[in-house]
Scaffold this motif. Sequence first.
Motif, PDB file in Angstrom:
ATOM      1  N   GLY A  85     -36.664 -69.403  35.448  1.00 20.08           N
ATOM      2  CA  GLY A  85     -35.734 -70.446  35.874  1.00 20.08           C
ATOM      3  C   GLY A  85     -34.708 -70.778  34.813  1.00 20.08           C
ATOM      4  O   GLY A  85     -34.390 -71.954  34.585  1.00 20.08           O
ATOM      5  N   ARG A  86     -34.159 -69.762  34.185  1.00 21.80           N
ATOM      6  CA  ARG A  86     -33.197 -69.974  33.097  1.00 21.80           C
ATOM      7  C   ARG A  86     -31.918 -70.619  33.642  1.00 21.80           C
ATOM      8  O   ARG A  86     -31.316 -70.143  34.596  1.00 21.80           O
ATOM      9  CB  ARG A  86     -32.880 -68.638  32.434  1.00 21.80           C
ATOM     10  CG  ARG A  86     -32.115 -68.754  31.126  1.00 21.80           C
ATOM     11  CD  ARG A  86     -31.628 -67.388  30.677  1.00 21.80           C
ATOM     12  NE  ARG A  86     -32.708 -66.462  30.415  1.00 21.80           N
ATOM     13  CZ  ARG A  86     -33.246 -66.249  29.213  1.00 21.80           C
ATOM     14  NH1 ARG A  86     -32.782 -66.896  28.163  1.00 21.80           N
ATOM     15  NH2 ARG A  86     -34.219 -65.374  29.062  1.00 21.80           N
ATOM     16  N   THR A  87     -31.492 -71.703  32.998  1.00 22.43           N
ATOM     17  CA  THR A  87     -30.273 -72.407  33.417  1.00 22.43           C
ATOM     18  C   THR A  87     -29.172 -72.350  32.366  1.00 22.43           C
ATOM     19  O   THR A  87     -28.052 -72.794  32.626  1.00 22.43           O
ATOM     20  CB  THR A  87     -30.574 -73.892  33.703  1.00 22.43           C
ATOM     21  OG1 THR A  87     -31.033 -74.521  32.493  1.00 22.43           O
ATOM     22  CG2 THR A  87     -31.639 -74.037  34.787  1.00 22.43           C
ATOM     23  N   ALA A  88     -29.474 -71.816  31.197  1.00 28.18           N
ATOM     24  CA  ALA A  88     -28.489 -71.781  30.113  1.00 28.18           C
ATOM     25  C   ALA A  88     -28.667 -70.499  29.315  1.00 28.18           C
ATOM     26  O   ALA A  88     -29.653 -69.767  29.480  1.00 28.18           O
ATOM     27  CB  ALA A  88     -28.642 -73.002  29.209  1.00 28.18           C
ATOM     28  N   LEU A  89     -27.697 -70.246  28.455  1.00 28.81           N
ATOM     29  CA  LEU A  89     -27.718 -69.034  27.630  1.00 28.81           C
ATOM     30  C   LEU A  89     -28.483 -69.290  26.341  1.00 28.81           C
ATOM     31  O   LEU A  89     -28.072 -70.092  25.501  1.00 28.81           O
ATOM     32  CB  LEU A  89     -26.283 -68.601  27.319  1.00 28.81           C
ATOM     33  CG  LEU A  89     -26.129 -67.378  26.403  1.00 28.81           C
ATOM     34  CD1 LEU A  89     -26.832 -66.161  26.983  1.00 28.81           C
ATOM     35  CD2 LEU A  89     -24.653 -67.079  26.172  1.00 28.81           C
ATOM     36  N   TYR A  90     -29.610 -68.618  26.193  1.00 28.86           N
ATOM     37  CA  TYR A  90     -30.398 -68.657  24.963  1.00 28.86           C
ATOM     38  C   TYR A  90     -31.271 -67.419  24.941  1.00 28.86           C
ATOM     39  O   TYR A  90     -31.458 -66.751  25.964  1.00 28.86           O
ATOM     40  CB  TYR A  90     -31.247 -69.934  24.867  1.00 28.86           C
ATOM     41  CG  TYR A  90     -32.128 -70.185  26.068  1.00 28.86           C
ATOM     42  CD1 TYR A  90     -33.398 -69.611  26.174  1.00 28.86           C
ATOM     43  CD2 TYR A  90     -31.675 -70.996  27.107  1.00 28.86           C
ATOM     44  CE1 TYR A  90     -34.202 -69.838  27.269  1.00 28.86           C
ATOM     45  CE2 TYR A  90     -32.479 -71.225  28.226  1.00 28.86           C
ATOM     46  CZ  TYR A  90     -33.733 -70.648  28.293  1.00 28.86           C
ATOM     47  OH  TYR A  90     -34.529 -70.872  29.398  1.00 28.86           O
ATOM     48  N   VAL A  91     -31.796 -67.104  23.785  1.00 30.37           N
ATOM     49  CA  VAL A  91     -32.657 -65.942  23.603  1.00 30.37           C
ATOM     50  C   VAL A  91     -34.031 -66.433  23.169  1.00 30.37           C
ATOM     51  O   VAL A  91     -34.140 -67.271  22.272  1.00 30.37           O
ATOM     52  CB  VAL A  91     -32.074 -64.987  22.538  1.00 30.37           C
ATOM     53  CG1 VAL A  91     -33.099 -63.938  22.122  1.00 30.37           C
ATOM     54  CG2 VAL A  91     -30.811 -64.310  23.067  1.00 30.37           C
ATOM     55  N   VAL A  92     -35.072 -65.912  23.807  1.00 35.17           N
ATOM     56  CA  VAL A  92     -36.439 -66.308  23.466  1.00 35.17           C
ATOM     57  C   VAL A  92     -37.214 -65.084  23.005  1.00 35.17           C
ATOM     58  O   VAL A  92     -37.333 -64.101  23.736  1.00 35.17           O
ATOM     59  CB  VAL A  92     -37.165 -66.943  24.665  1.00 35.17           C
ATOM     60  CG1 VAL A  92     -38.507 -67.529  24.213  1.00 35.17           C
ATOM     61  CG2 VAL A  92     -36.318 -68.016  25.306  1.00 35.17           C
ATOM     62  N   THR A  93     -37.737 -65.148  21.786  1.00 38.58           N
ATOM     63  CA  THR A  93     -38.550 -64.060  21.250  1.00 38.58           C
ATOM     64  C   THR A  93     -39.861 -64.614  20.721  1.00 38.58           C
ATOM     65  O   THR A  93     -40.022 -65.836  20.568  1.00 38.58           O
ATOM     66  CB  THR A  93     -37.814 -63.311  20.113  1.00 38.58           C
ATOM     67  OG1 THR A  93     -37.504 -64.236  19.060  1.00 38.58           O
ATOM     68  CG2 THR A  93     -36.528 -62.670  20.625  1.00 38.58           C
ATOM     69  N   GLN A  94     -40.782 -63.708  20.451  1.00 38.42           N
ATOM     70  CA  GLN A  94     -42.076 -64.141  19.932  1.00 38.42           C
ATOM     71  C   GLN A  94     -41.899 -64.831  18.589  1.00 38.42           C
ATOM     72  O   GLN A  94     -40.988 -64.530  17.817  1.00 38.42           O
ATOM     73  CB  GLN A  94     -43.013 -62.948  19.796  1.00 38.42           C
ATOM     74  CG  GLN A  94     -42.602 -61.974  18.696  1.00 38.42           C
ATOM     75  CD  GLN A  94     -43.507 -60.777  18.593  1.00 38.42           C
ATOM     76  OE1 GLN A  94     -43.191 -59.728  19.115  1.00 38.42           O
ATOM     77  NE2 GLN A  94     -44.643 -60.919  17.930  1.00 38.42           N
ATOM     78  N   TRP A  95     -42.785 -65.779  18.332  1.00 38.14           N
ATOM     79  CA  TRP A  95     -42.775 -66.501  17.067  1.00 38.14           C
ATOM     80  C   TRP A  95     -43.743 -65.820  16.105  1.00 38.14           C
ATOM     81  O   TRP A  95     -44.906 -65.602  16.424  1.00 38.14           O
ATOM     82  CB  TRP A  95     -43.192 -67.953  17.278  1.00 38.14           C
ATOM     83  CG  TRP A  95     -43.568 -68.692  16.025  1.00 38.14           C
ATOM     84  CD1 TRP A  95     -44.806 -69.164  15.684  1.00 38.14           C
ATOM     85  CD2 TRP A  95     -42.704 -69.043  14.948  1.00 38.14           C
ATOM     86  NE1 TRP A  95     -44.778 -69.792  14.476  1.00 38.14           N
ATOM     87  CE2 TRP A  95     -43.488 -69.734  13.989  1.00 38.14           C
ATOM     88  CE3 TRP A  95     -41.348 -68.844  14.690  1.00 38.14           C
ATOM     89  CZ2 TRP A  95     -42.957 -70.224  12.806  1.00 38.14           C
ATOM     90  CZ3 TRP A  95     -40.823 -69.332  13.506  1.00 38.14           C
ATOM     91  CH2 TRP A  95     -41.616 -70.008  12.588  1.00 38.14           C
ATOM     92  N   VAL A  96     -43.242 -65.421  14.941  1.00 31.26           N
ATOM     93  CA  VAL A  96     -44.079 -64.785  13.929  1.00 31.26           C
ATOM     94  C   VAL A  96     -44.432 -65.835  12.886  1.00 31.26           C
ATOM     95  O   VAL A  96     -43.563 -66.304  12.139  1.00 31.26           O
ATOM     96  CB  VAL A  96     -43.350 -63.594  13.272  1.00 31.26           C
ATOM     97  CG1 VAL A  96     -44.267 -62.943  12.235  1.00 31.26           C
ATOM     98  CG2 VAL A  96     -42.919 -62.581  14.322  1.00 31.26           C
ATOM     99  N   GLU A  97     -45.685 -66.211  12.854  1.00 28.16           N
ATOM    100  CA  GLU A  97     -46.160 -67.214  11.895  1.00 28.16           C
ATOM    101  C   GLU A  97     -46.324 -66.552  10.541  1.00 28.16           C
ATOM    102  O   GLU A  97     -47.147 -65.658  10.363  1.00 28.16           O
ATOM    103  CB  GLU A  97     -47.503 -67.780  12.354  1.00 28.16           C
ATOM    104  CG  GLU A  97     -47.994 -68.965  11.554  1.00 28.16           C
ATOM    105  CD  GLU A  97     -47.309 -70.267  11.929  1.00 28.16           C
ATOM    106  OE1 GLU A  97     -46.873 -70.987  11.014  1.00 28.16           O
ATOM    107  OE2 GLU A  97     -47.208 -70.556  13.138  1.00 28.16           O
ATOM    108  N   GLY A  98     -45.522 -66.935   9.588  1.00 20.61           N
ATOM    109  CA  GLY A  98     -45.599 -66.315   8.272  1.00 20.61           C
ATOM    110  C   GLY A  98     -44.394 -66.654   7.438  1.00 20.61           C
ATOM    111  O   GLY A  98     -43.760 -67.708   7.622  1.00 20.61           O
ATOM    112  N   VAL A  99     -44.057 -65.771   6.510  1.00 23.26           N
ATOM    113  CA  VAL A  99     -42.924 -65.996   5.616  1.00 23.26           C
ATOM    114  C   VAL A  99     -41.977 -64.803   5.720  1.00 23.26           C
ATOM    115  O   VAL A  99     -42.378 -63.704   6.097  1.00 23.26           O
ATOM    116  CB  VAL A  99     -43.374 -66.168   4.148  1.00 23.26           C
ATOM    117  CG1 VAL A  99     -44.267 -67.385   4.002  1.00 23.26           C
ATOM    118  CG2 VAL A  99     -44.088 -64.911   3.636  1.00 23.26           C
TER     119      VAL A  99
END
Length: 566
Positions: A331-345
């Motif tokens: 249900g995307r209503t706007a322009l954005y990019v979603v990627t996996q979150w890498v917990e670290g440094v």
Amino acid sequence: MDTLAVSVGQYSSAGCKPENQDFHGVTIPDDGRLALKGVVLAVADGISSSRVSRDAAEISVRAMMTEYYDTPEVWTVRTAAETVLKATNAWLHGQNASVGDVNLGRVCTLSALVLKGRQGHVLHVGDSRVSQLTGASLEPLTEDHRVVLSAQETYLGRAMGAEAGVAIDYRQIRLAVGDVFVLTTDGVHEHVTGRVVAEALRLPGLDAAAEAVAHAALENGSDDNLTVQIVRVEGLPPEGEALETEMARLPVPPLPKAGAVLDGFSILRPLHSTARSHVFLAEGPTGKVALKVPSLEMAQDAAYLRRFALEEWIARRVRSSHVVGAVPAIGRTALYVVTQWVEGVTLRQWMVDHPQPSLDAVRGIVAQIASGLRALHRREMIHQDLRPENVMIDADGTVTIIDLGSCYVAGVEEAAPGTLPHMPGTYQYTAPEYLSGDAGSVRSDQFALGVVAYEMLTGRLPYGAEAGRIASRRDAMRLTYRPARAADNAVPDWMDAALKRALSPDPILRYPALSEFVAELSRPGTAYRADRHVPLAERNPLRFWKGVAGLLAALCMVLISLLIQP
């Protein structure tokens, strides 16, 4: 008309023969594959000496009609089509293994035309043809692979299924609205002229024109099967128009704040910002994600927004534990990019925390980055912006390449030139060929990886500030490599030699494969051993010490003889 559009007509018959061993087909996708894979036409002709050669013709054409579209969208036409055809050829040849004479097996010619974007791609094996009609002239775009022994005797020098490997002719042509292309088997093109085709095109409909051309060949004495395909280009995407995606047409959202919710993603906190984009840590239905939105300053830059949207598109098409993956948004209503979150440094922070890392630690990180790069390269992608800030390391030591916004994708660039960036933005890690105006390649990513490895080992850059001053090839060739080995580190000579090769200003002198670079960071390479005189004590310690012992024994005997002399 702002998309590729064609009209197609086709006709096939046995002609004077009892059986039609030709086969033909066309695929015109009605979805996103039209832009990224194009329109495919193909014609194949089974050899007359074989009763099963029609099987080969049908299998070869159907492979182009179906399996070509199953190849990655990020591949170029040539890579995708040749991969399919070579696999098909290998299967056909395998079927012929039980036939004593290949002329009785599954063997055929094949000619294919792929229309993609504003380009045409011709692939050819044998003596079927792809031609272009220019006025009343039919100009062949393929060369017959027929060997002439005498006026009466000829044979195919190349065919699908004839040998274990097949060489496929490839040609690329620029398209224009109104172009007419004709695909034929030899029973047709050996008996008609361009004037016949031009006359046939006056008939209502291209199917009628194709049938008229085939009948003309029959009337002119053809004793073979007759197959004709005619395609006319009716429309092309605008010149220089970037590849459109539905996502790129969505509005740029207002800059979210912590606690805000965007399409089910709860914003937790900002991670970092630039003049072009902002990245946030967010909580989604499947857990934490990295959510990236364009800056409001870039909201009116349509070209940037298209490239921005492609970052997630690219991430969905790469499968590697060392490359960041995309997270679906519903249900995307706007322009954005979603990627996996890498917990670290980031690798940058890791370098600060480990100013003098062990050689094994560096090799392990480099090997994982190389694995991620190879996953991109197999998809004909170049990362183009590899640097410590774009590499994450989690608590388990797993390394992940992030930020695919600068990726070059050959298949996308082929479909829509100018869609993707050709120039990375971080000069310290940029291969010299980019700065000198030359094309990048997978070896450009190798250069960046070499810089990263060198910096981890030494804490400095291999060419210092010189790298940012390159404006020509001559400037690039003047770069002077600063040896990584120094009194304050444990870098061995052979490891320094591997770094120097990966960091060569000339991409041709770098390693042909990333795996070779990674391997030679762990052991002396053959080039290093050949260029270096290895002392006997290192080459054969036992022989060396035996020699020393023998020399000492001889010296002792001399001394004893001197002492006992009167």
